[in-house]
Design an enzyme around this catalytic site. Structure first.
Site, PDB file in Angstrom:
ATOM      1  N   LYS A  14       0.830  -1.209   0.000  1.00 11.50           N
ATOM      2  CA  LYS A  14       0.000   0.000   0.000  1.00 11.50           C
ATOM      3  C   LYS A  14       0.858   1.250   0.000  1.00 11.50           C
ATOM      4  O   LYS A  14       0.617   2.178  -0.761  1.00 11.50           O
ATOM      5  CB  LYS A  14      -0.899   0.073   1.251  1.00 11.50           C
ATOM      6  CG  LYS A  14      -1.905  -1.029   1.388  1.00 11.50           C
ATOM      7  CD  LYS A  14      -2.829  -0.751   2.568  1.00 11.50           C
ATOM      8  CE  LYS A  14      -2.127  -0.717   3.915  1.00 11.50           C
ATOM      9  NZ  LYS A  14      -1.682  -2.035   4.395  1.00 11.50           N
ATOM     10  N   ARG A  89      -8.974   1.530   9.290  1.00 10.49           N
ATOM     11  CA  ARG A  89      -8.570   0.152   9.556  1.00 10.49           C
ATOM     12  C   ARG A  89      -9.628  -0.610  10.330  1.00 10.49           C
ATOM     13  O   ARG A  89      -9.423  -1.775  10.653  1.00 10.49           O
ATOM     14  CB  ARG A  89      -7.272   0.165  10.369  1.00 10.49           C
ATOM     15  CG  ARG A  89      -6.035  -0.258   9.594  1.00 10.49           C
ATOM     16  CD  ARG A  89      -4.867  -0.157  10.547  1.00 10.49           C
ATOM     17  NE  ARG A  89      -3.727  -0.937  10.163  1.00 10.49           N
ATOM     18  CZ  ARG A  89      -2.694  -0.433   9.490  1.00 10.49           C
ATOM     19  NH1 ARG A  89      -2.699   0.809   9.074  1.00 10.49           N
ATOM     20  NH2 ARG A  89      -1.659  -1.191   9.229  1.00 10.49           N
ATOM     21  N   ARG A 128      11.583  -6.251   4.830  1.00 12.48           N
ATOM     22  CA  ARG A 128      11.543  -4.815   5.106  1.00 12.48           C
ATOM     23  C   ARG A 128      12.299  -4.474   6.388  1.00 12.48           C
ATOM     24  O   ARG A 128      12.974  -3.450   6.482  1.00 12.48           O
ATOM     25  CB  ARG A 128      10.069  -4.404   5.220  1.00 12.48           C
ATOM     26  CG  ARG A 128       9.814  -2.950   5.310  1.00 12.48           C
ATOM     27  CD  ARG A 128       8.346  -2.653   5.094  1.00 12.48           C
ATOM     28  NE  ARG A 128       7.492  -3.140   6.187  1.00 12.48           N
ATOM     29  CZ  ARG A 128       6.171  -2.972   6.226  1.00 12.48           C
ATOM     30  NH1 ARG A 128       5.558  -2.375   5.239  1.00 12.48           N
ATOM     31  NH2 ARG A 128       5.472  -3.428   7.239  1.00 12.48           N
ATOM     32  N   ARG A 130      11.387  -3.492   9.505  1.00 13.26           N
ATOM     33  CA  ARG A 130      11.029  -2.398  10.410  1.00 13.26           C
ATOM     34  C   ARG A 130      10.946  -2.952  11.837  1.00 13.26           C
ATOM     35  O   ARG A 130      10.904  -4.166  12.016  1.00 13.26           O
ATOM     36  CB  ARG A 130       9.658  -1.864   9.962  1.00 13.26           C
ATOM     37  CG  ARG A 130       9.450  -0.404  10.173  1.00 13.26           C
ATOM     38  CD  ARG A 130       8.180   0.039   9.487  1.00 13.26           C
ATOM     39  NE  ARG A 130       7.008  -0.618  10.024  1.00 13.26           N
ATOM     40  CZ  ARG A 130       5.838  -0.670   9.393  1.00 13.26           C
ATOM     41  NH1 ARG A 130       5.695  -0.109   8.210  1.00 13.26           N
ATOM     42  NH2 ARG A 130       4.814  -1.276   9.938  1.00 13.26           N
ATOM     43  N   ARG A 141      -0.520  -9.068  13.183  1.00 14.77           N
ATOM     44  CA  ARG A 141      -1.093  -7.969  12.380  1.00 14.77           C
ATOM     45  C   ARG A 141      -2.037  -8.515  11.310  1.00 14.77           C
ATOM     46  O   ARG A 141      -3.051  -7.905  10.989  1.00 14.77           O
ATOM     47  CB  ARG A 141       0.010  -7.126  11.736  1.00 14.77           C
ATOM     48  CG  ARG A 141       0.919  -6.453  12.759  1.00 14.77           C
ATOM     49  CD  ARG A 141       1.374  -5.067  12.363  1.00 14.77           C
ATOM     50  NE  ARG A 141       2.051  -4.977  11.105  1.00 14.77           N
ATOM     51  CZ  ARG A 141       3.367  -5.088  10.923  1.00 14.77           C
ATOM     52  NH1 ARG A 141       4.167  -5.310  11.952  1.00 14.77           N
ATOM     53  NH2 ARG A 141       3.896  -4.959   9.738  1.00 14.77           N
TER      54      ARG A 141
HETATM   55  P1  ADP Z   1       1.527  -1.985   7.785  1.00 18.62           P
HETATM   56  O1  ADP Z   1       0.355  -1.651   6.901  1.00 18.62           O
HETATM   57  O2  ADP Z   1       2.666  -2.531   7.020  1.00 18.62           O
HETATM   58  O3  ADP Z   1       1.141  -2.817   8.986  1.00 18.62           O
HETATM   59  P2  ADP Z   1       1.536   0.727   8.822  1.00 18.62           P
HETATM   60  O4  ADP Z   1       2.676   1.638   8.752  1.00 18.62           O
HETATM   61  O5  ADP Z   1       0.313   1.055   8.036  1.00 18.62           O
HETATM   62  O6  ADP Z   1       2.126  -0.663   8.408  1.00 18.62           O
HETATM   63  O7  ADP Z   1       1.069   0.534  10.349  1.00 18.62           O
HETATM   64  C1  ADP Z   1       1.983   0.233  11.381  1.00 18.62           C
HETATM   65  C2  ADP Z   1       1.258   0.211  12.742  1.00 18.62           C
HETATM   66  O8  ADP Z   1       0.721   1.529  13.027  1.00 18.62           O
HETATM   67  C3  ADP Z   1       0.035  -0.718  12.828  1.00 18.62           C
HETATM   68  O9  ADP Z   1       0.385  -2.048  13.120  1.00 18.62           O
HETATM   69  C4  ADP Z   1      -0.778  -0.042  13.943  1.00 18.62           C
HETATM   70  O10 ADP Z   1      -0.257  -0.351  15.227  1.00 18.62           O
HETATM   71  C5  ADP Z   1      -0.533   1.445  13.694  1.00 18.62           C
HETATM   72  N1  ADP Z   1      -1.586   2.041  12.831  1.00 18.62           N
HETATM   73  C6  ADP Z   1      -1.427   2.562  11.590  1.00 18.62           C
HETATM   74  N2  ADP Z   1      -2.588   2.998  11.097  1.00 18.62           N
HETATM   75  C7  ADP Z   1      -3.518   2.756  12.048  1.00 18.62           C
HETATM   76  C8  ADP Z   1      -4.918   2.952  12.143  1.00 18.62           C
HETATM   77  N3  ADP Z   1      -5.629   3.490  11.147  1.00 18.62           N
HETATM   78  N4  ADP Z   1      -5.553   2.584  13.294  1.00 18.62           N
HETATM   79  C9  ADP Z   1      -4.875   2.047  14.307  1.00 18.62           C
HETATM   80  N5  ADP Z   1      -3.563   1.810  14.285  1.00 18.62           N
HETATM   81  C10 ADP Z   1      -2.883   2.148  13.173  1.00 18.62           C
END
Ligand code: ADP
Length: 184
Positions: A14, A89, A128, A130, A141
């Site tokens: 994404k 989400r 990745r 991270r 996740r």
């Molecule tokens: P990925 O999609 O690869 O898991 P992101 O950078 O989108 O990585 O998200 C990393 C973390 O940030 C998530 O696992 C969550 O803890 C938090 N996060 C991101 N966006 C949201 C959201 N909309 N609501 C709640 N937590 C979020």
């Protein structure tokens, strides 16, 4: 194509695709994960509270996040459009977003569902590297995604222009498919 929401599991690509599309359209790429990681890095009040959830691979509670998103979407650079990545989400976030976008008269144009199988997600995220990208957290996740985020596919298929794209291909191929689907 000016206001696009990206759905899809963690590691679906994404971020990569949202950034390419945003650059192409010259609009901001708004990623809640990036905003949250910046808050953690700066150890803001929000960042300090969000950190433990992110490390576990849980969603950060809505009450911490919704104000941050509203604030970002109301910045002047978002007036011409945006690509939203990682938000909403869950259903509460989707309803909040719909209400907010209605109020500022900026409904979303497209919702892209980037489809990628679990094995690809795990392989990609491990590469990745991270801080929250170890196998246990990634599997968690994915569970959180299935329980809380995947229902949004149904939610949006009833409301918006939902476009499903096969994300299990090289970056350029996905980008080309995406452009073909939404840029006419
Ligand atoms: P990925 O999609 O690869 O898991 P992101 O950078 O989108 O990585 O998200 C990393 C973390 O940030 C998530 O696992 C969550 O803890 C938090 N996060 C991101 N966006 C949201 C959201 N909309 N609501 C709640 N937590 C979020």
């Amino acid at each position: 194509m000016r206001r696009t929401i990206f759905l899809g599991p963690p590691g679906a690509g994404k971020g990569t695709q949202a950034k390419l599309l945003a650059d192409f359209c010259q609009i901001p790429h708004i990623a809640t994960g990036d905003l949250l990681r910046a808050a953690v890095a700066n150890q803001t009040k929000l960042g300090k509270r969000a950190q433990e959830y992110m490390e576990r691979g849980d969603l950060v509670p809505d009450n911490l996040l919704l104000g941050m998103v509203a604030h970002r979407l109301e910045e002047p650079d978002a007036a011409n459009g945006w690509v939203l990545d990682g938000f909403p989400r869950n259903v509460v976030q989707a309803e909040f977003l719909e209400e907010l976008l209605g109020q500022i008269n900026q409904p979303s144009d497209w919702v892209i569902d980037l489809e990628v199988p679990d094995e690809t997600v795990i392989a990609r995220t491990l590469k990745r590297g991270r801080a929250d990208d170890n196998e246990v957290t990634i599997r968690h996740r994915l569970e959180v995604y299935r329980e809380q985020t995947a229902p949004l596919i149904e939610y949006y298929s009833q409301r918006n222009h939902l476009v499903s794209i096969n994300g299990d291909r090289p970056v350029e191929e996905v980008a080309a498919a995406l452009k073909q689907a939404i840029i006419t």
